[in-house]
Design an enzyme around this catalytic site. Structure first.
Site, mmCIF file in Angstrom:
data_model
loop_
_atom_site.group_PDB
_atom_site.id
_atom_site.type_symbol
_atom_site.label_atom_id
_atom_site.label_comp_id
_atom_site.label_asym_id
_atom_site.label_seq_id
_atom_site.Cartn_x
_atom_site.Cartn_y
_atom_site.Cartn_z
ATOM 1 N N CYS A 2 55.496 154.993 24.514
ATOM 2 C CA CYS A 2 54.394 154.324 25.202
ATOM 3 C C CYS A 2 54.607 154.282 26.716
ATOM 4 C CB CYS A 2 54.269 152.892 24.712
ATOM 5 S SG CYS A 2 54.112 152.766 22.949
ATOM 6 N N ARG A 27 55.507 161.684 28.297
ATOM 7 C CA ARG A 27 56.413 160.867 27.494
ATOM 8 C C ARG A 27 56.049 160.886 26.010
ATOM 9 N NH1 ARG A 27 59.315 157.077 30.723
ATOM 10 N NH2 ARG A 27 59.568 155.792 28.889
ATOM 11 N N ASN A 101 54.963 147.865 25.595
ATOM 12 C CA ASN A 101 55.883 148.906 25.114
ATOM 13 C C ASN A 101 56.981 148.219 24.326
ATOM 14 O OD1 ASN A 101 54.506 150.758 26.564
ATOM 15 N ND2 ASN A 101 56.154 151.245 28.003
ATOM 16 N N HIS A 504 81.013 178.015 3.078
ATOM 17 C CA HIS A 504 81.322 176.905 2.169
ATOM 18 C C HIS A 504 80.055 176.314 1.551
ATOM 19 C CE1 HIS A 504 85.562 177.014 3.106
ATOM 20 N NE2 HIS A 504 85.230 177.138 4.380
#
Ligand code: AGP
Length: 608
Positions: A2, A27, A101, A504
């Site tokens: 946010c 963001r 936020n 493996h």
């Protein structure tokens, strides 16, 4: 995650707030909203999807009148990314609008209490309780209502508050998560990220946990948790707004890849003087550093991968035991840490919630902390006992590139400095390593110069649905980052494996549909890598070799080859990652992916 912006001044608020939101888009978010105050009424518009949708709904802000307001980009945690759940949220009678936020952990209990008092909730969010609490506690004293509300909240929250009865006045509060105040002339701002502010002002105040700020056009006042006024320093942001813009590139990610020679140079060169490494921004003395019995490095994602590289480098140069731990695991692991542990915390943003929590846990157990951080004034930088700033400049693309390479550069600098202080290297080796540090920017540039060939290979191989990145030692650490770059921006399944471990179990997945990227830059292990390449080729896989310039033998093993400039073996991960960044970029571009803002991802992960 946010983003928050607030403005109070003499100009129309909505267009400025929308501009701030656009600068926060990187963001990661899934809806947006804005609220402004005009003639005692809060007007609000919200939109799911992009800020462009919000701009369309508000005629680029022109549809909203008012000189004071708040805005938000939301990354959904409680409730779907709908218009209703988008922020801001209004109180029962529309007296308050709130942006938030973080996560209010006790919201269910608070909601129950408010519902019992007759309040009807409109959204599914945790944030709405804040708006209702503000209205409940408001008796004409806004500061007191904000403080009483904040005192009821548990969890992490950065809040922006607008009140219909308080023209020109904004409040913001910080309790975990970034909050920065922008100091203007006749106008003031708050935001969750400096990038939202630099086009308007470069004078900023970094808020600390527990503080609240009152903003009017003329004045900013910051208060501590008890409500007492507290003096704050005004800092000056050194980078320009262009640094956070694309500058002619199609994507921020490509711009940031291209900026790496300069970013690495800015990180390394100011710290080398007269053949010695000097950390001016750093308080650890040689005596203190000798007292540590071990090093623990903690971080998330790419920063963790930088820590894995650093483990090899520090152990090799210093002969000190190093553990690299994922912050999300370390925080709950009851770690064995004491005053003889040096904790290195690596973070581009300085705001990653898991990293902060692991750091607090280890510091509470006595560890001395050293943060390697890009964002000045961030939470991790302020919590740490010592800081080495990476000088990458703002990083906008969600997939880190220059953030990661400057972390490596800073960790290499630290490793050489540490080895020197321990007397673990002699003067000749120190000079050799310092020359190798100086050479890093030009090596990165030479790796970038192979761009056209990497593009050709990406065009050739982009159709593969599953890749493995394999390597040994430092190449294994670089493989982790190369694999993450590819999967986060191209959405192609990819795994990093220690080359010797493949047999493996995981080799069962190898067939003619797989592309294996084999990192072969640790030449002391080259023959071992050849055996691993032959194992996967025998099962039909195609192989893209990554080798040091001048290695001709690799053509006999791999279907295609990416070359990496040859330099100090211990520092190979830095130039080596550049072609892998470009490879991921061009594959994502071929596949039409959203490169700068990949689905489901956020630039800084400020929730657990
Ligand atoms: C990397 O491309 C990612 N965006 C992610 O892994 C990132 O490195 C991680 O979330 C840590 O972020 P930080 O460096 O800001 O703490």
């Amino acid at each position: 995650m946010c983003g928050i912006v607030g403005y109070t001044g003499r100009l129309e608020a909505a267009p400025l707030l929308l501009d701030g939101l656009r600068r926060l888009e990187y963001r990661g978010y899934d809806s947006a909203g804005v609220a402004v105050l005009d003639a005692g009424r809060i007007e609000m518009v919200k939109a799911s999807g992009s800020v462009a949708n919000l701009a369309e709904k508000t005629a680029n802000g022109a549809a909203l009148t008012g000189k004071c307001g708040i805005a938000h980009t939301r990354w959904a945690t409680h409730g779907a990314p709908t218009d209703t759940n988008a922020h801001p949220h209004l109180s029962e009678h529309g007296l308050f609008a709130v942006v938030h936020n973080g996560i209010i952990e006790n919201f269910a209990a608070l909601k129950g209490e408010l519902e019992a008092e007759g309040i009807v909730f409109r959204s599914e969010t945790d944030t709405e309780v804040v708006a209702h609490l503000l209205e409940k506690y408001y008796d004409g004293d806004l500061k007191s209502a904000v403080m009483r509300t904040a005192a009821r909240l548990e969890g992490s929250y950065v809040l922006g508050v607008l009140c219909a009865k308080e023209p020109g006045r904004l409040f913001c509060v910080k309790e975990a998560g970034p909050l920065i105040l922008g100091v203007g002339v006749g106008e003031n701002y708050f935001a969750s990220d400096v990038t939202a502010l630099v086009s308007r002002t470069k004078n900023v105040i970094y808020m600390s946990d527990g503080e609240l700020a009152e903003l009017t056009p003329e004045k900013i006042t910051v208060y501590d948790r008890t409500g007492r006024e507290t003096a704050k320093e005004v800092s000056h942001v050194v980078w320009d707004v262009e640094a956070a813009e694309k500058g002619g590139y199609e994507h921020f990610m490509m711009k940031e890849i291209m900026e790496q020679p300069r970013a690495v140079k800015n990180t390394v060169e100011p710290r080398i003087r007269g053949g010695e490494i000097v950390f001016e921004d750093f308080g650890l003395t040689a005596e203190e550093i000798r007292r540590f019995s071990r090093v623990v490095i903690t971080a998330c994602g790419s920063a963790y991968h930088a820590g894995v590289v650093a483990k090899y480098v520090i152990e090799s140069l210093c002969r000190v035991s190093v553990e690299t731990a994922l912050a999300s695991e370390l925080r709950y692991s009851d770690p064995i840490i004491d005053g003889r542990t040096l904790l290195i915390v690596v973070s581009q943003s300085g705001e990653t919630a898991d990293t902060i929590a692991a750091m607090r846990e280890c510091m509470a157990r006595g560890a001395r902390s050293l943060a390697i951080v890009n964002v000045v004034g961030s939470t991790i930088a302020r919590l740490a006992d010592n800081v080495i700033y990476t000088h990458a400049g703002p990083e906008i693309a969600v997939a880190t590139t220059k953030g990661y390479t400057t972390q490596l550069a800073a960790l290499y600098l630290f490793a050489v400095w540490y080895a020197d202080k321990l007397g673990a290297i002699d003067a000749a080796r120190r000079a050799e390593l310092i020359a190798a540090l100086y050479a890093l920017p030009s090596m990165v540039q030479r790796a970038i110069d192979l761009n056209v060939h990497v593009k050709y290979l990406a065009e050739r191989w982009h159709g593969h649905k599953s890749l493995f990145f394999i390597g040994r030692n430092i190449d294994y650490a670089a493989a982790m980052e190369g694999s993450l770059k590819l999967k986060e921006i191209s959405y192609i399944h990819s795994e990093a494996y220690a080359a010797g471990e493949l047999k493996h179990g995981t080799i069962a997945l190898i067939d003619e549909k797989r592309l294996v990227v084999a990192l072969c830059c640790q030449e002391q292990l080259y023959d071992k890598m050849v055996s691993n390449i032959q194992e996967v080729k025998a099962r039909g896989a195609k192989v893209l070799g990554v080798a040091l310039e001048g290695n001709r033998r690799i053509f006999a093993e791999a279907d295609d080859v990416l070359y990496v400039p040859r330099g100090e073996r211990l520092f190979a991960a830095l130039p080596e990652i550049v072609p892998l960044q470009l490879f991921a970029y061009y594959i994502a571009r071929e596949n039409g992916c959203s490169i700068d803002k990949p689905r489901n991802l956020a630039k800084s992960v400020t929730v657990e």
